[in-house]
Design an enzyme around this catalytic site. Structure first.
Site, PDB file in Angstrom:
ATOM      1  N   CYS A  29       0.851  -1.177   0.000  1.00 45.26           N
ATOM      2  CA  CYS A  29       0.000   0.000   0.000  1.00 45.26           C
ATOM      3  C   CYS A  29       0.895   1.237   0.000  1.00 45.26           C
ATOM      4  O   CYS A  29       1.979   1.229   0.578  1.00 45.26           O
ATOM      5  CB  CYS A  29      -0.931   0.101   1.196  1.00 45.26           C
TER       6      CYS A  29
ATOM      7  N   ARG B 141       3.638  -0.089  -5.004  1.00 51.70           N
ATOM      8  CA  ARG B 141       3.449  -0.710  -3.695  1.00 51.70           C
ATOM      9  C   ARG B 141       2.102  -1.408  -3.567  1.00 51.70           C
ATOM     10  O   ARG B 141       1.849  -2.134  -2.612  1.00 51.70           O
ATOM     11  CB  ARG B 141       3.568   0.344  -2.591  1.00 51.70           C
TER      12      ARG B 141
ATOM     13  N   TRP C 282      -3.117  -2.386  -1.596  1.00 55.42           N
ATOM     14  CA  TRP C 282      -2.840  -3.796  -1.854  1.00 55.42           C
ATOM     15  C   TRP C 282      -3.667  -4.532  -0.802  1.00 55.42           C
ATOM     16  O   TRP C 282      -3.345  -4.524   0.382  1.00 55.42           O
ATOM     17  CB  TRP C 282      -1.353  -4.082  -1.682  1.00 55.42           C
TER      18      TRP C 282
ATOM     19  N   GLY D 292      -0.441  -1.568   6.760  1.00 53.12           N
ATOM     20  CA  GLY D 292      -0.231  -2.498   7.867  1.00 53.12           C
ATOM     21  C   GLY D 292      -1.510  -3.255   8.177  1.00 53.12           C
ATOM     22  O   GLY D 292      -2.460  -3.259   7.381  1.00 53.12           O
TER      23      GLY D 292
ATOM     24  N   GLU E  57       6.524 -14.429 -11.918  1.00 50.10           N
ATOM     25  CA  GLU E  57       5.871 -13.253 -11.325  1.00 50.10           C
ATOM     26  C   GLU E  57       5.415 -12.231 -12.360  1.00 50.10           C
ATOM     27  O   GLU E  57       4.455 -11.507 -12.111  1.00 50.10           O
ATOM     28  CB  GLU E  57       6.737 -12.606 -10.245  1.00 50.10           C
TER      29      GLU E  57
ATOM     30  N   HIS F 102      15.635 -37.143  -9.500  1.00 50.45           N
ATOM     31  CA  HIS F 102      14.950 -37.561  -8.270  1.00 50.45           C
ATOM     32  C   HIS F 102      13.473 -37.172  -8.302  1.00 50.45           C
ATOM     33  O   HIS F 102      12.825 -37.118  -7.266  1.00 50.45           O
ATOM     34  CB  HIS F 102      15.660 -36.965  -7.049  1.00 50.45           C
TER      35      HIS F 102
ATOM     36  N   LYS G 206       5.608  -4.034  -4.090  1.00 55.28           N
ATOM     37  CA  LYS G 206       7.065  -3.898  -4.014  1.00 55.28           C
ATOM     38  C   LYS G 206       7.611  -4.116  -2.608  1.00 55.28           C
ATOM     39  O   LYS G 206       8.596  -4.786  -2.418  1.00 55.28           O
ATOM     40  CB  LYS G 206       7.457  -2.517  -4.535  1.00 55.28           C
TER      41      LYS G 206
HETATM   42  C1  F6R Z   1      10.894 -10.576  -6.770  1.00 55.65           C
HETATM   43  C2  F6R Z   1      10.910  -9.603  -5.704  1.00 55.65           C
HETATM   44  C3  F6R Z   1      10.663 -10.086  -4.340  1.00 55.65           C
HETATM   45  C4  F6R Z   1      11.590  -9.364  -3.335  1.00 55.65           C
HETATM   46  C5  F6R Z   1      11.218  -9.766  -1.901  1.00 55.65           C
HETATM   47  C6  F6R Z   1      12.138  -9.138  -0.891  1.00 55.65           C
HETATM   48  O1  F6R Z   1      11.190  -9.994  -7.993  1.00 55.65           O
HETATM   49  O2  F6R Z   1      11.088  -8.434  -5.917  1.00 55.65           O
HETATM   50  O3  F6R Z   1      10.803 -11.468  -4.250  1.00 55.65           O
HETATM   51  O4  F6R Z   1      12.905  -9.696  -3.632  1.00 55.65           O
HETATM   52  O5  F6R Z   1       9.905  -9.382  -1.657  1.00 55.65           O
HETATM   53  O6  F6R Z   1      12.063  -7.753  -0.947  1.00 55.65           O
HETATM   54  P1  F6R Z   1      13.161  -6.843  -0.279  1.00 55.65           P
HETATM   55  O7  F6R Z   1      14.404  -7.006  -1.054  1.00 55.65           O
HETATM   56  O8  F6R Z   1      12.607  -5.456  -0.360  1.00 55.65           O
HETATM   57  O9  F6R Z   1      13.326  -7.325   1.128  1.00 55.65           O
END
Ligand code: F6R
Length: 617
Positions: free
Chosen positions: A2, A27, A80, A107, A497, A513, A612
């Site tokens: 968000c 976000r 979000w 949050g 993704e 395996h 993000k």
């Molecule tokens: C994938 C991606 C996520 C972040 C993960 C950690 O492309 O961006 O998997 O890598 O959410 O985010 P940070 O690095 O902000 O802790």
């Protein structure tokens, strides 16, 4: 997760708020809303007209804002969804019954259900299914017995549990933004006669570079010409703004169709910027001055635990291979989301490394706190200066690459792996387990990386052609060994993704395996087989796939005809020393995912269901 943006000053707030939301849209983007009170007090019916919401992206909200919608203060939110489906009624801002309290929240209010029942019993009427709305009604309830808005807010903050980044307006006094933080990032932007608040500094940078990060348990009041910070007991705190280094250009697409492509194309520059001031070209040595305060401890550590999430975790996996092989120290790399819940034992002499682009990922932060509670030294690799994880670490190695805006992480991964390589060489030196000659060779190869990355980026049209051929498949397997093992997982993650195609990362040795059972002519494999110490093994694994009618797209070292004859398609990468292969091999996989995603017509900068900065568990 968000995005919140707030403004108070003398300019027209709606335009600034919408621009702020656009900068924060990565976000969360399932719905958006804005609240702009008139400058004088109004009746509640009029207040409802001052809030506009829309489902979908910010542009849908923008289209609904009438030309005469004006005001000099306001708050806005892009969502979000956690509690309640994406809909206008569930999107923020939310208000109380009377239309006096307006707020946006990041949050999760964990005790919202009990509070909601209590408030309904007291006569409150709820409109949405969100946890957030409870906060507005609770402030309203507290205002019945507490005359002062700040005190009613403080009482509310002391009642709710969970996490929050909150921005609130009291319609009876529309000159102030009230802001509070616990667990969800929030940053104030201090301007000249105007002030800002956002959940991410990238939205503030176009207006001012002076920022103040709120810590957990702090709240603030912003007015056009002033800011005040408080703790939850009501004590006033003094804090000067810090200057943020990012430029406005870094927050724009710069002529590319997507931030993701722009960020992949920055690859060579990313390596240079990451290592600027850390790599001495004359002596071919590595300096990490940010470690000075913990160097004595680093000399004596017995074990390293790396905890992160997603792409950052895969960077950590590369770190595990690097550190064990070169710095000769035991390393485990763990999903932060599991580490925190599995009663981990952090023995004395353990270094814990958190790797995170945002510096706010809830699971990574919780893992860090658990490790810290058990006495570990914390060294983090963080991109966002001043973020929570940066603040809570004993030492921080910053990526120095500007904001990463595309939701799928690309340039941050390259930078994280580059820093892990630099850290490995420095740690090996501190531990006395390397020679100057060996270190010099690594440094020289790192210096050559940007040109090699550029050569892959220059061949992007050829990679696009390959992606076009593979766009028809619904399942992919990515396989690698040793240093390319984490890259197989990262390649699969990128593809799934942004193109919503099923893709699995696997260690090539694990194929027989189980996973090889899936292989047929409709299930292609992306095989990472550059020239390295496990090359022969990879060749055997590729042959096993071919023997089962599997289609193979190989990533191989330039000039390798053995692989190119065997594979259906080959993307060549320049030769590098084995420990630098992850940085080189990930580039074609990022481009491959990008072209498949865009070929399908998806908005790869904002993949569905993702956000993000993952600030909820
Ligand atoms: C994938 C991606 C996520 C972040 C993960 C950690 O492309 O961006 O998997 O890598 O959410 O985010 P940070 O690095 O902000 O802790």
């Amino acid at each position: 997760m968000c995005g919140i943006f707030g403004y108070v000053g003398s300019k027209e707030a709606p335009k600034i708020l919408i621009e702020g939301l656009k900068a924060l849209e990565y976000r969360g983007y399932d719905s958006a809303g804005i609240y702009v009170p008139l400058n004088n007090q109004q009746q509640s019916t009029q207040q409802q007209n001052r809030c506009i919401k829309a489902v979908g992206q910010v542009k849908n909200l923008e289209a609904k804002i009438p030309a005469d919608f004006k005001g000099n203060i306001g708050l806005a939110h892009t969502r979000w969804a956690t509690h309640g489906v994406p809909s206008e009624v569930n999107s923020h801002p939310h208000s109380d019954c009377s239309g006096r309290v307006w707020l946006a929240h990041n949050g999760i209010v964990e005790n919202y259900s009990e509070l909601k029942q209590e408030l309904i019993a007291k006569g409150h009427t709820f409109k949405s299914a969100t946890d957030t709305e409870v906060v507005a009604h609770l402030i309203e309830e507290n205002l019945k017995t507490i005359a002062d808005f700040s005190s009613a807010l403080k009482a509310t903050l002391n009642t709710i549990t969970g996490t929050y980044g909150l921005v609130i307006i009291d319609a009876n006094d529309p000159t102030k933004l009230y802001i509070a933080r616990k667990g969800s990032p929030i940053v104030l932007g201090i301007g000249e006669g105007e002030n800002f608040v956002a959940s991410d500094p990238s939205a503030i940078v176009p207006h001012t570079k002076k920022v103040i990060y709120l810590n957990d348990g702090e709240w603030a009041i912003l007015q056009a010409g002033s800011y005040q910070l408080f703790d939850l007991a009501g004590g006033e705190l003094k804090r000067e703004p810090q200057i943020i280094e990012w430029s406005v250009e870094e927050t724009k697409k710069g002529g590319f169709d997507h931030f993701m492509l722009k960020e992949i194309m920055e690859g060579g520059k990313v390596i240079k910027n990451t290592l600027a001031g850390r790599l001495d070209e004359n002596t071919l040595s590595i300096k990490l001055p940010e470690l000075l305060g913990v160097e004595e401890k680093l000399k004596n550590i017995k074990r390293i635990i790396i905890t992160s999430c997603g792409t950052a975790l895969y960077a950590g996996w590369v770190g595990e291979y690097l550190l064990e092989e070169y710095a000769k120290i035991p390393v485990e790399c763990e999903y932060a989301s599991e580490f925190r819940y599995r009663s981990p034992i952090v023995e004395p002499g353990t270094l814990v490394m958190s790797i995170t682009q945002s510096g706010e990922t809830a699971d990574t932060l919780a893992a860090l706190r658990e490790a810290k509670r058990q006495g570990a030294v914390i060294v983090s690799i963080v991109n966002t200066v001043g973020s929570t994880i940066a603040r809570e670490s004993d030492a921080v190695i910053y990526n120095q690459i500007g904001p990463e805006i595309g939701v799928a992480s690309t340039k941050a991964f390259m930078s994280q792996v580059a820093l892990l390589t630099a850290f490995t060489v420095r740690l090996a030196e501190l531990r006395g387990v390397t020679t100057t000659e060996a270190d010099k060779k690594v440094v020289q190869e790192i210096l050559d990386l940007p040109a090699k990355i550029e050569s892959i980026l220059d061949s992007r049209e050829a990679i696009k052609d390959v992606a076009t051929k593979y766009a028809k498949y619904n399942d992919f397997l990515f396989m690698g060994r040793k240093y390319t093992f984490p890259i197989a997982f990262e390649g699969a993650l990128k593809l799934k993704e942004i193109s919503y195609v099923h893709a699995e990362g696997y260690g090539a040795g694990e194929m027989k395996h189980g996973p090889i059972a899936m292989i047929d002519e409709n299930f292609p494999t992306v095989a990472l087989c550059p020239a390295d110490s496990v090359y022969e093994k990879m060749i055997s694994n590729v042959q096993e796939i071919k023997a089962r009618s599997g289609r193979v797209l190989a990533i191989a070292t330039v000039g390798d005809q053995t692989v190119s004859k065997m594979a259906d398609e080959t993307i060549f990468v320049p030769e590098v020393m084995e420990m630098l292969l992850p940085i080189i091999c990930v580039v074609p996989l990022q481009l491959f995912a990008y072209y498949i995603g865009t070929g399908k017509g998806y908005d790869v900068d904002k993949p569905r269901n993702l956000a993000k900065s993952v600030t909820v568990e």
